[in-house]
Design a protein around this motif. Structure first.
Motif, PDB file in Angstrom:
ATOM      1  N   LEU A 121      81.787  33.230  16.787  1.00 38.82           N
ATOM      2  CA  LEU A 121      82.909  34.112  17.139  1.00 38.82           C
ATOM      3  C   LEU A 121      83.088  35.180  16.063  1.00 38.82           C
ATOM      4  CD1 LEU A 121      85.379  33.046  15.114  1.00 38.82           C
ATOM      5  CD2 LEU A 121      85.464  31.207  16.792  1.00 38.82           C
ATOM      6  N   ILE A 122      83.907  36.182  16.386  1.00 36.04           N
ATOM      7  CA  ILE A 122      84.178  37.282  15.459  1.00 36.04           C
ATOM      8  C   ILE A 122      85.687  37.395  15.241  1.00 36.04           C
ATOM      9  CG2 ILE A 122      83.963  39.764  15.048  1.00 36.04           C
ATOM     10  CD1 ILE A 122      81.587  39.798  16.932  1.00 36.04           C
ATOM     11  N   PHE A 123      86.096  37.481  13.989  1.00 36.64           N
ATOM     12  CA  PHE A 123      87.481  37.799  13.649  1.00 36.64           C
ATOM     13  C   PHE A 123      87.571  39.298  13.352  1.00 36.64           C
ATOM     14  CE2 PHE A 123      87.622  33.248  12.319  1.00 36.64           C
ATOM     15  CZ  PHE A 123      88.695  32.850  13.109  1.00 36.64           C
ATOM     16  N   LEU A 124      88.525  39.972  13.991  1.00 39.41           N
ATOM     17  CA  LEU A 124      88.795  41.378  13.709  1.00 39.41           C
ATOM     18  C   LEU A 124      90.116  41.471  12.958  1.00 39.41           C
ATOM     19  CD1 LEU A 124      87.841  42.963  17.157  1.00 39.41           C
ATOM     20  CD2 LEU A 124      86.454  42.851  15.079  1.00 39.41           C
ATOM     21  N   TRP A 125      90.076  41.993  11.744  1.00 37.82           N
ATOM     22  CA  TRP A 125      91.268  42.059  10.917  1.00 37.82           C
ATOM     23  C   TRP A 125      92.049  43.351  11.198  1.00 37.82           C
ATOM     24  CZ3 TRP A 125      90.826  37.369  10.073  1.00 37.82           C
ATOM     25  CH2 TRP A 125      89.743  36.755   9.449  1.00 37.82           C
ATOM     26  N   GLN A 156      88.589  37.373   2.181  1.00 35.91           N
ATOM     27  CA  GLN A 156      88.096  37.128   3.542  1.00 35.91           C
ATOM     28  C   GLN A 156      88.225  35.659   3.916  1.00 35.91           C
ATOM     29  OE1 GLN A 156      84.492  39.140   5.460  1.00 35.91           O
ATOM     30  NE2 GLN A 156      83.637  37.233   4.693  1.00 35.91           N
ATOM     31  N   PHE A 157      87.904  34.765   2.979  1.00 38.59           N
ATOM     32  CA  PHE A 157      88.029  33.331   3.243  1.00 38.59           C
ATOM     33  C   PHE A 157      89.484  32.964   3.530  1.00 38.59           C
ATOM     34  CE2 PHE A 157      84.266  32.725   0.120  1.00 38.59           C
ATOM     35  CZ  PHE A 157      83.373  33.116   1.100  1.00 38.59           C
ATOM     36  N   ALA A 158      90.401  33.550   2.770  1.00 39.28           N
ATOM     37  CA  ALA A 158      91.818  33.248   2.965  1.00 39.28           C
ATOM     38  C   ALA A 158      92.293  33.706   4.342  1.00 39.28           C
ATOM     39  CB  ALA A 158      92.642  33.911   1.864  1.00 39.28           C
ATOM     40  N   PHE A 159      91.845  34.894   4.772  1.00 38.53           N
ATOM     41  CA  PHE A 159      92.212  35.382   6.106  1.00 38.53           C
ATOM     42  C   PHE A 159      91.654  34.461   7.187  1.00 38.53           C
ATOM     43  CE2 PHE A 159      94.247  39.561   6.682  1.00 38.53           C
ATOM     44  CZ  PHE A 159      94.567  39.838   5.368  1.00 38.53           C
ATOM     45  N   THR A 160      90.416  34.032   7.017  1.00 44.43           N
ATOM     46  CA  THR A 160      89.791  33.154   8.007  1.00 44.43           C
ATOM     47  C   THR A 160      90.517  31.823   8.080  1.00 44.43           C
ATOM     48  OG1 THR A 160      87.650  34.194   7.536  1.00 44.43           O
ATOM     49  CG2 THR A 160      87.619  32.108   8.738  1.00 44.43           C
ATOM     50  N   ARG A 161      90.830  31.276   6.927  1.00 50.58           N
ATOM     51  CA  ARG A 161      91.540  29.990   6.889  1.00 50.58           C
ATOM     52  C   ARG A 161      92.908  30.097   7.559  1.00 50.58           C
ATOM     53  NH1 ARG A 161      90.706  29.231   2.091  1.00 50.58           N
ATOM     54  NH2 ARG A 161      89.006  27.714   2.211  1.00 50.58           N
ATOM     55  N   GLN A 162      93.598  31.214   7.349  1.00 53.22           N
ATOM     56  CA  GLN A 162      94.920  31.405   7.933  1.00 53.22           C
ATOM     57  C   GLN A 162      94.843  31.614   9.441  1.00 53.22           C
ATOM     58  OE1 GLN A 162      96.969  34.850   6.438  1.00 53.22           O
ATOM     59  NE2 GLN A 162      98.853  34.413   7.527  1.00 53.22           N
ATOM     60  N   ALA A 163      93.783  32.308   9.896  1.00 50.41           N
ATOM     61  CA  ALA A 163      93.704  32.677  11.308  1.00 50.41           C
ATOM     62  C   ALA A 163      93.165  31.568  12.196  1.00 50.41           C
ATOM     63  CB  ALA A 163      92.830  33.922  11.468  1.00 50.41           C
ATOM     64  N   CYS A 164      92.245  30.758  11.677  1.00 48.36           N
ATOM     65  CA  CYS A 164      91.538  29.845  12.573  1.00 48.36           C
ATOM     66  C   CYS A 164      92.400  28.643  12.941  1.00 48.36           C
ATOM     67  CB  CYS A 164      90.213  29.391  11.952  1.00 48.36           C
ATOM     68  SG  CYS A 164      90.341  28.151  10.659  1.00 48.36           S
ATOM     69  N   GLN A 165      92.051  28.034  14.063  1.00 47.40           N
ATOM     70  CA  GLN A 165      92.782  26.895  14.601  1.00 47.40           C
ATOM     71  C   GLN A 165      92.139  25.566  14.219  1.00 47.40           C
ATOM     72  OE1 GLN A 165      95.762  27.139  16.566  1.00 47.40           O
ATOM     73  NE2 GLN A 165      95.605  29.116  15.557  1.00 47.40           N
ATOM     74  N   TRP A 166      91.173  25.597  13.316  1.00 49.21           N
ATOM     75  CA  TRP A 166      90.455  24.390  12.928  1.00 49.21           C
ATOM     76  C   TRP A 166      90.466  24.270  11.403  1.00 49.21           C
ATOM     77  CZ3 TRP A 166      88.049  28.451  15.633  1.00 49.21           C
ATOM     78  CH2 TRP A 166      88.024  28.299  17.022  1.00 49.21           C
TER      79      TRP A 166
END
Length: 233
Positions: free
Chosen positions: A71-75, A116-126
Motif C-alpha cells: 500500500l501507499i501512504f500519502l502525507w 517518516q516512521f513516526a507518521f507511518t506508525r501513527q497512521a497505520c491500523q496495525w
C-alpha cells in the motif's frame, strides 16, 4: 492522524505490490524474489536485507502470510521534510488475525527516516516494525536451515516419527541422526542416513524439532523434539 479503521479488516496480505520494482545497471540493491514456504508463493524484495526479513518471517511460527509493498501512504503537504508518499516494504498477517507493517532499513539509515516512521506508525491500523537485520550467528544458522524449507525436504511420516523418537529426550545432532537412521532403516529395511539429514534441517526450520539458533550449529548441537510432537507419538 490514523486512517479509517476499516482498513484493518482488509486482506492486505493478498495485495499485489503498489509500485513497480525497477532495476538498472550499477544499481546497489539486489532485487529478487524469495520462496515463502509458509504460503508456497514467491515474494518480491528489493535488497538482500529485505530477503533476510522474509527468511526470518517465514521461519517465525506467528506469521501466516506476507505481501510486498502492499500500500501507499500519502502525507498532507508540508508535513514531512521528505517525500509526500511512502510505501512500506512488507505487510504480514499473524496467526491471531492481527497484522503488522514492516519497513526495512540498514542501521545507518534509521535516523534519517524517523519522521517518516513516526507518521507511518501513527497512521497505520496495525503494529509497526522497523527491521534492521538479523544478528549473527542466528542469521548464518537460519540461512543454513532455510535451504531445506521446501516441501521436497519434508519427511515422510515414518522418517518424522524416527526423528522425533531419536531426539526424545534431546541429544546432539550427530547422535540423533545416527539413531534416527537406525530407527528408520530398521523400519524401511535399509540405510536411512541419507534420508534423514535434510529432513532434520527441514523440521528445525518448521519448528517440529528445536535447538538454539543463537549459537553456531555443529554436529554437537543439542536438538530435541517439540513437546507436542513427542506426545503425538
Amino acid at each position: 492522524m490514523p486512517v479509517d479503521g476499516a482498513l484493518a479488516a482488509l486482506p492486505v496480505e493478498e495485495a499485489a505490490p503498489a509500485r513497480r520494482f525497477y532495476a538498472w545497471p550499477g544499481k546497489r540493491n539486489y532485487e529478487g524474489s524469495y520462496w515463502f514456504a509458509t504460503t508456497g508463493r514467491h515474494v518480491a524484495h528489493e535488497s538482500l536485507l529485505e530477503a533476510d526479513y522474509l527468511m526470518a518471517a517465514d521461519h517465525g511460527p506467528a506469521v501466516v502470510a506476507v505481501s510486498s509493498q502492499p500500500l501507499i501512504f500519502l502525507w498532507p503537504r508540508r508535513t514531512t521534510t521528505g517525500g509526500r508518499w511512502h510505501v512500506p516494504d512488507f505487510f504480514v498477517r499473524l496467526a491471531d488475525g492481527s497484522g503488522r507493517l514492516i519497513d526495512v532499513r540498514t542501521p545507518a539509515r534509521v535516523a534519517g527516516g524517523e519522521v517518516q516512521f513516526a507518521f507511518t506508525r501513527q497512521a497505520c491500523q496495525w503494529a509497526y516494525e522497523v527491521f534492521t537485520g538479523i544478528p549473527e550467528p542466528f542469521r548464518a544458522n537460519l540461512r543454513w536451515v532455510s535451504g531445506f524449507r521446501h516441501p521436497r525436504h519434508s519427511p515422510s511420516p515414518g522418517v518424522a516419527a524416527a526423528l522425533v523418537e531419536a531426539f526424545t529426550p534431546g541429544t546432539s545432532m550427530a547422535a540423533g541422526l545416527r539413531r534416527a537412521a537406525r530407527l528408520f532403516g530398521s523400519r524401511a529395511g535399509g540405510d536411512g542416513m541419507s534420508a534423514v539429514s535434510g529432513n532434520l534441517l527441514h523440521m528445525l526450520y518448521r519448528h517440529r524439532l528445536r535447538t538454539d539458533l543463537n549459537v553456531p550449529l555443529t554436529m554437537s548441537t543439542h536438538v530435541e523434539a517439540e513437546p507436542a510432537m513427542a506426545v503425538a507419538l
